[in-house]
Design a protein around this motif. Structure first.
Motif, PDB file in Angstrom:
ATOM      1  N   ILE A  55       0.849  -1.202   0.000  1.00 29.67           N
ATOM      2  CA  ILE A  55       0.000   0.000   0.000  1.00 29.67           C
ATOM      3  C   ILE A  55       0.882   1.248   0.000  1.00 29.67           C
ATOM      4  O   ILE A  55       0.553   2.250  -0.642  1.00 29.67           O
ATOM      5  CB  ILE A  55      -1.005  -0.008   1.179  1.00 29.67           C
ATOM      6  CG1 ILE A  55      -2.015   1.151   1.049  1.00 29.67           C
ATOM      7  CG2 ILE A  55      -0.299   0.067   2.505  1.00 29.67           C
ATOM      8  CD1 ILE A  55      -2.980   1.024  -0.083  1.00 29.67           C
ATOM      9  N   TRP A  56       2.015   1.205   0.691  1.00 25.39           N
ATOM     10  CA  TRP A  56       2.914   2.367   0.728  1.00 25.39           C
ATOM     11  C   TRP A  56       3.527   2.617  -0.642  1.00 25.39           C
ATOM     12  O   TRP A  56       3.697   3.778  -1.032  1.00 25.39           O
ATOM     13  CB  TRP A  56       3.986   2.185   1.800  1.00 25.39           C
ATOM     14  CG  TRP A  56       3.366   2.028   3.142  1.00 25.39           C
ATOM     15  CD1 TRP A  56       3.390   0.931   3.938  1.00 25.39           C
ATOM     16  CD2 TRP A  56       2.565   2.995   3.833  1.00 25.39           C
ATOM     17  NE1 TRP A  56       2.660   1.147   5.094  1.00 25.39           N
ATOM     18  CE2 TRP A  56       2.140   2.423   5.047  1.00 25.39           C
ATOM     19  CE3 TRP A  56       2.165   4.304   3.546  1.00 25.39           C
ATOM     20  CZ2 TRP A  56       1.356   3.095   5.964  1.00 25.39           C
ATOM     21  CZ3 TRP A  56       1.377   4.971   4.469  1.00 25.39           C
ATOM     22  CH2 TRP A  56       0.975   4.363   5.662  1.00 25.39           C
ATOM     23  N   HIS A  57       3.828   1.541  -1.348  1.00 28.04           N
ATOM     24  CA  HIS A  57       4.351   1.664  -2.711  1.00 28.04           C
ATOM     25  C   HIS A  57       3.297   2.341  -3.596  1.00 28.04           C
ATOM     26  O   HIS A  57       3.599   3.269  -4.347  1.00 28.04           O
ATOM     27  CB  HIS A  57       4.712   0.273  -3.230  1.00 28.04           C
ATOM     28  CG  HIS A  57       5.375   0.251  -4.561  1.00 28.04           C
ATOM     29  ND1 HIS A  57       5.322  -0.858  -5.383  1.00 28.04           N
ATOM     30  CD2 HIS A  57       6.103   1.173  -5.236  1.00 28.04           C
ATOM     31  CE1 HIS A  57       5.996  -0.605  -6.490  1.00 28.04           C
ATOM     32  NE2 HIS A  57       6.478   0.624  -6.431  1.00 28.04           N
ATOM     33  N   PHE A  58       2.068   1.892  -3.477  1.00 29.13           N
ATOM     34  CA  PHE A  58       0.967   2.477  -4.238  1.00 29.13           C
ATOM     35  C   PHE A  58       0.802   3.961  -3.907  1.00 29.13           C
ATOM     36  O   PHE A  58       0.738   4.809  -4.797  1.00 29.13           O
ATOM     37  CB  PHE A  58      -0.332   1.717  -3.952  1.00 29.13           C
ATOM     38  CG  PHE A  58      -1.557   2.377  -4.507  1.00 29.13           C
ATOM     39  CD1 PHE A  58      -1.860   2.298  -5.856  1.00 29.13           C
ATOM     40  CD2 PHE A  58      -2.418   3.094  -3.678  1.00 29.13           C
ATOM     41  CE1 PHE A  58      -2.997   2.913  -6.373  1.00 29.13           C
ATOM     42  CE2 PHE A  58      -3.549   3.712  -4.177  1.00 29.13           C
ATOM     43  CZ  PHE A  58      -3.840   3.620  -5.531  1.00 29.13           C
ATOM     44  N   LEU A  59       0.749   4.272  -2.612  1.00 28.40           N
ATOM     45  CA  LEU A  59       0.536   5.657  -2.194  1.00 28.40           C
ATOM     46  C   LEU A  59       1.685   6.571  -2.606  1.00 28.40           C
ATOM     47  O   LEU A  59       1.469   7.741  -2.922  1.00 28.40           O
ATOM     48  CB  LEU A  59       0.319   5.732  -0.682  1.00 28.40           C
ATOM     49  CG  LEU A  59      -0.983   5.089  -0.177  1.00 28.40           C
ATOM     50  CD1 LEU A  59      -1.008   5.057   1.349  1.00 28.40           C
ATOM     51  CD2 LEU A  59      -2.196   5.807  -0.742  1.00 28.40           C
ATOM     52  N   SER A  60       2.898   6.037  -2.643  1.00 27.04           N
ATOM     53  CA  SER A  60       4.040   6.869  -3.035  1.00 27.04           C
ATOM     54  C   SER A  60       4.030   7.190  -4.520  1.00 27.04           C
ATOM     55  O   SER A  60       4.695   8.129  -4.948  1.00 27.04           O
ATOM     56  CB  SER A  60       5.361   6.194  -2.641  1.00 27.04           C
ATOM     57  OG  SER A  60       5.614   5.073  -3.457  1.00 27.04           O
ATOM     58  N   ASN A  61       3.286   6.424  -5.302  1.00 25.91           N
ATOM     59  CA  ASN A  61       3.232   6.651  -6.746  1.00 25.91           C
ATOM     60  C   ASN A  61       1.982   7.383  -7.221  1.00 25.91           C
ATOM     61  O   ASN A  61       2.042   8.170  -8.159  1.00 25.91           O
ATOM     62  CB  ASN A  61       3.307   5.312  -7.505  1.00 25.91           C
ATOM     63  CG  ASN A  61       4.696   4.755  -7.567  1.00 25.91           C
ATOM     64  OD1 ASN A  61       5.663   5.482  -7.756  1.00 25.91           O
ATOM     65  ND2 ASN A  61       4.805   3.449  -7.404  1.00 25.91           N
ATOM     66  N   CYS A  66      -0.914  11.012 -10.846  1.00 26.32           N
ATOM     67  CA  CYS A  66      -2.106  11.793 -11.210  1.00 26.32           C
ATOM     68  C   CYS A  66      -1.738  13.229 -11.593  1.00 26.32           C
ATOM     69  O   CYS A  66      -2.243  13.760 -12.588  1.00 26.32           O
ATOM     70  CB  CYS A  66      -3.123  11.764 -10.074  1.00 26.32           C
ATOM     71  SG  CYS A  66      -3.948  10.164  -9.886  1.00 26.32           S
ATOM     72  N   VAL A  67      -0.859  13.849 -10.824  1.00 26.84           N
ATOM     73  CA  VAL A  67      -0.426  15.219 -11.153  1.00 26.84           C
ATOM     74  C   VAL A  67       0.260  15.239 -12.512  1.00 26.84           C
ATOM     75  O   VAL A  67      -0.065  16.056 -13.380  1.00 26.84           O
ATOM     76  CB  VAL A  67       0.512  15.788 -10.063  1.00 26.84           C
ATOM     77  CG1 VAL A  67       1.155  17.096 -10.518  1.00 26.84           C
ATOM     78  CG2 VAL A  67      -0.243  15.987  -8.761  1.00 26.84           C
ATOM     79  N   LEU A 144      13.317  14.226  -7.671  1.00 30.24           N
ATOM     80  CA  LEU A 144      13.056  12.839  -8.064  1.00 30.24           C
ATOM     81  C   LEU A 144      14.175  12.268  -8.928  1.00 30.24           C
ATOM     82  O   LEU A 144      14.351  11.052  -8.986  1.00 30.24           O
ATOM     83  CB  LEU A 144      11.740  12.736  -8.851  1.00 30.24           C
ATOM     84  CG  LEU A 144      10.442  12.859  -8.080  1.00 30.24           C
ATOM     85  CD1 LEU A 144       9.250  12.823  -9.031  1.00 30.24           C
ATOM     86  CD2 LEU A 144      10.321  11.755  -7.054  1.00 30.24           C
ATOM     87  N   ILE A 145      14.928  13.134  -9.583  1.00 28.48           N
ATOM     88  CA  ILE A 145      15.961  12.677 -10.506  1.00 28.48           C
ATOM     89  C   ILE A 145      16.949  11.727  -9.826  1.00 28.48           C
ATOM     90  O   ILE A 145      17.513  10.840 -10.463  1.00 28.48           O
ATOM     91  CB  ILE A 145      16.689  13.871 -11.182  1.00 28.48           C
ATOM     92  CG1 ILE A 145      17.478  13.407 -12.404  1.00 28.48           C
ATOM     93  CG2 ILE A 145      17.579  14.585 -10.207  1.00 28.48           C
ATOM     94  CD1 ILE A 145      16.628  12.940 -13.542  1.00 28.48           C
ATOM     95  N   PHE A 146      17.129  11.878  -8.522  1.00 29.14           N
ATOM     96  CA  PHE A 146      18.055  11.001  -7.809  1.00 29.14           C
ATOM     97  C   PHE A 146      17.548   9.556  -7.748  1.00 29.14           C
ATOM     98  O   PHE A 146      18.319   8.644  -7.471  1.00 29.14           O
ATOM     99  CB  PHE A 146      18.341  11.541  -6.407  1.00 29.14           C
ATOM    100  CG  PHE A 146      19.087  12.848  -6.459  1.00 29.14           C
ATOM    101  CD1 PHE A 146      20.406  12.895  -6.875  1.00 29.14           C
ATOM    102  CD2 PHE A 146      18.450  14.031  -6.109  1.00 29.14           C
ATOM    103  CE1 PHE A 146      21.088  14.104  -6.939  1.00 29.14           C
ATOM    104  CE2 PHE A 146      19.128  15.235  -6.169  1.00 29.14           C
ATOM    105  CZ  PHE A 146      20.451  15.278  -6.586  1.00 29.14           C
ATOM    106  N   GLY A 147      16.268   9.343  -8.038  1.00 29.59           N
ATOM    107  CA  GLY A 147      15.709   7.996  -8.062  1.00 29.59           C
ATOM    108  C   GLY A 147      16.197   7.152  -9.226  1.00 29.59           C
ATOM    109  O   GLY A 147      15.948   5.952  -9.264  1.00 29.59           O
TER     110      GLY A 147
END
Length: 184
Positions: A55-61, A66-67, A144-147
């Motif tokens: 669920i945390w993986h889902f919420l983090s994405n 959506c934005v 986010l680029i560091f990901g």
């Protein structure tokens, strides 16, 4: 604008429904994740971005997806669909060919693809409103680029990296496309 919000709402509902089913079935849908170099899992290029490990993986994405979906939709639905399909297929193939072993899943591959697209597309299009979008994304989401760098064992940084690369390439191909949503 209203049409774009409906698109984003539909994306949210589809992913949330899949997440709920996945939770209720003990994450059994995660079988449809992408396992590199497994011929049986090659078709899962299309299902892997719809699935999440927790669920945390889902919420983090989901919020960023959506934005970014709303912002990419400012280039028109046809461009949105071309960019999304390019990111899903090209990233999925690259992950299948080159990524570490393991089950790669999650919509972050698409999020990073949209990030690459949005950062470059405004500059290529030369439309003022799209340039503002690129600057906004760079300022608010640039970290986010560091990901795309290697991280923990359970993070598919390869999906992030390939998503970003193919998002940038998608901008080079389709950032010039006319926008019907911004003209209204």
């Amino acid at each position: 604008m209203r049409k774009n919000i409906k698109w984003v709402g539909a994306i949210f509902l589809v992913l949330a429904t899949i997440e709920i089913v996945n939770i209720l079935t003990g994450r059994s849908l995660n079988y449809f994740g992408l396992i590199p170099r497994s011929l049986n899992h090659l078709p899962h290029i299309f299902s892997a971005p719809l699935l999440h490990g927790s669920i945390w993986h889902f919420l983090s994405n989901i919020f960023t997806l959506c934005v970014f979906s709303f912002l990419v939709l400012q280039y028109g639905v046809k461009t949105y669909l071309k960019v999304t399909l390019t990111i899903i297929v090209a990233t999925g193939l690259a992950v299948w060919l080159f990524a570490r072993g393991g089950n790669h899943l999650g919509s972050s591959s698409v999020v990073y693809g949209y990030l690459g697209f949005l950062l470059l597309a405004g500059f290529i299009s030369k439309h003022f409103s799209r340039l503002i979008i690129s600057i906004f994304v760079g300022l608010v989401y640039g970290g986010l680029i560091f990901g795309v760098l290697p991280q923990g064992n359970y993070i598919s940084w390869e999906s992030h990296l390939f998503g970003f690369i193919f998002g940038v390439l998608a901008a080079k191909f389709w950032a010039h496309a006319p926008s019907y949503s911004m003209a209204r």
